[in-house]
Design a protein around this motif. Structure first.
Motif, PDB file in Angstrom:
ATOM      1  N   ARG A  16       0.822  -1.212   0.000  1.00  0.00           N
ATOM      2  CA  ARG A  16       0.000   0.000   0.000  1.00  0.00           C
ATOM      3  C   ARG A  16       0.859   1.267   0.000  1.00  0.00           C
ATOM      4  NH1 ARG A  16      -1.696   3.206   4.068  1.00  0.00           N
ATOM      5  NH2 ARG A  16      -1.103   1.698   5.668  1.00  0.00           N
ATOM      6  N   ALA A  19       2.791   1.786  -3.229  1.00  0.00           N
ATOM      7  CA  ALA A  19       1.847   2.209  -4.272  1.00  0.00           C
ATOM      8  C   ALA A  19       1.509   3.688  -4.130  1.00  0.00           C
ATOM      9  CB  ALA A  19       0.581   1.370  -4.192  1.00  0.00           C
ATOM     10  N   GLU A  20       1.344   4.153  -2.900  1.00  0.00           N
ATOM     11  CA  GLU A  20       0.914   5.533  -2.661  1.00  0.00           C
ATOM     12  C   GLU A  20       2.053   6.538  -2.647  1.00  0.00           C
ATOM     13  OE1 GLU A  20      -2.987   4.451   0.145  1.00  0.00           O
ATOM     14  OE2 GLU A  20      -1.150   5.221   1.057  1.00  0.00           O
ATOM     15  N   THR A 105      -6.382  -3.856  -3.128  1.00  0.00           N
ATOM     16  CA  THR A 105      -6.723  -2.556  -3.702  1.00  0.00           C
ATOM     17  C   THR A 105      -5.544  -1.739  -4.232  1.00  0.00           C
ATOM     18  OG1 THR A 105      -6.587  -1.549  -1.505  1.00  0.00           O
ATOM     19  CG2 THR A 105      -8.756  -2.363  -2.223  1.00  0.00           C
ATOM     20  N   HIS A 106      -4.312  -2.200  -4.013  1.00  0.00           N
ATOM     21  CA  HIS A 106      -3.164  -1.379  -4.395  1.00  0.00           C
ATOM     22  C   HIS A 106      -2.147  -2.094  -5.285  1.00  0.00           C
ATOM     23  CE1 HIS A 106      -4.697   1.058  -1.073  1.00  0.00           C
ATOM     24  NE2 HIS A 106      -3.950   2.035  -1.508  1.00  0.00           N
ATOM     25  N   ARG A 109      -1.254  -0.391  -8.670  1.00  0.00           N
ATOM     26  CA  ARG A 109      -0.442   0.808  -8.463  1.00  0.00           C
ATOM     27  C   ARG A 109       0.964   0.459  -7.990  1.00  0.00           C
ATOM     28  NH1 ARG A 109      -4.818   4.023  -4.965  1.00  0.00           N
ATOM     29  NH2 ARG A 109      -5.608   1.884  -4.738  1.00  0.00           N
ATOM     30  N   GLU A 172      -7.715   1.311 -10.386  1.00  0.00           N
ATOM     31  CA  GLU A 172      -7.736   1.276  -8.917  1.00  0.00           C
ATOM     32  C   GLU A 172      -7.969   2.663  -8.335  1.00  0.00           C
ATOM     33  OE1 GLU A 172      -4.705  -2.487  -8.016  1.00  0.00           O
ATOM     34  OE2 GLU A 172      -4.077  -0.434  -7.590  1.00  0.00           O
ATOM     35  N   ARG A 173      -7.294   3.660  -8.885  1.00  0.00           N
ATOM     36  CA  ARG A 173      -7.457   5.029  -8.374  1.00  0.00           C
ATOM     37  C   ARG A 173      -8.897   5.508  -8.575  1.00  0.00           C
ATOM     38  NH1 ARG A 173      -2.718   5.702 -11.525  1.00  0.00           N
ATOM     39  NH2 ARG A 173      -0.838   5.597 -10.244  1.00  0.00           N
ATOM     40  N   GLU A 176     -11.043   3.915  -5.971  1.00  0.00           N
ATOM     41  CA  GLU A 176     -10.780   4.428  -4.627  1.00  0.00           C
ATOM     42  C   GLU A 176     -11.370   5.815  -4.422  1.00  0.00           C
ATOM     43  OE1 GLU A 176      -6.999   3.948  -1.867  1.00  0.00           O
ATOM     44  OE2 GLU A 176      -6.645   5.494  -3.372  1.00  0.00           O
TER      45      GLU A 176
END
Length: 204
Positions: A16, A19-20, A105-106, A109, A172-173, A176
């Motif tokens: 996570r 990815a962020e 979810t990540h 990314r 994904e983005r 989200e």
């Protein structure tokens, strides 16, 4: 927290946060996000940042490999296992299934971020080219593009992985930030269609 639980928590947090925030996110931040009081937890479990990245890739690749082998068997039986669109779908759909069915979810990314990092030697390895299912699929994709000159064919197949990771990351983005609501079949079909269009555009 048990050793396996601690390791899993670090993998989840690493996936996570990388990815962020990128590959160079402080390892102490990953440890804290995983509920670890020891700032050296990543080094303890994975030896290094590179070891953590490789472990995150490998964890998902095992499931993706199994899913793609199942899809290959299914399409072999119905005679579509050499169709270009079907081959692309077998690469794309399992990653989208991670998002939709397994609540990962990540990962798209994460792949988009680490694909250009020296930790990953090449894009083929990141895409799972050392796995039997991906090797079969990419070999058949090359055969489906046999009308292209070899350098152009190779370039398109290498670009395909980059495009695939970018499209899934954007997907994904969008989910989200609630810019779109999930529609798994049509979402997957659109991503596959864009990749197929890139592969099959007439050579100049």
């Amino acid at each position: 927290m048990a050793i396996d639980d601690s390791r899993t928590a670090l993998l989840d947090a690493g996936e996570r946060l990388i990815a962020e925030r990128g590959v160079e996110v402080p390892l102490r931040d990953i440890a804290a996000a995983a509920g670890q009081r020891n700032n050296s937890a990543v080094h303890y479990y994975f030896d290094s940042r590179a070891g953590l990245v490789e472990a995150i890739v490998e964890r998902r690749m095992n499931w993706l490999e199994d899913r793609r082998m199942h899809l290959l068997a299914t399409h072999e039986s119905d005679g579509t296992a050499h169709d270009l669109r079907t081959l692309v779908a077998m690469l794309v759909l399992p990653i989208l299934e991670l998002t939709g069915q397994r609540r990962v979810t990540h990962y798209g990314r994460f792949l988009e971020v680490v694909r250009a990092h020296p930790v990953i030697a090449d894009i083929g390895r990141l895409a799972g080219a050392d796995r039997a299912a991906v090797r079969i699929i990419t070999t058949r994709l090359a055969a489906a593009l046999a009308h292209l000159p070899p350098p152009r064919r190779r370039q398109r197949l290498e670009t395909m992985a980059t495009v695939m990771f970018a499209l899934i990351a954007d997907y994904e983005r969008a989910l989200e930030t609630r810019l779109r609501t999930p529609a798994p079949e049509s979402d997957a079909a659109e991503i596959v269609a864009m990749i197929v269009a890139m592969l099959t555009v007439p050579a100049r």
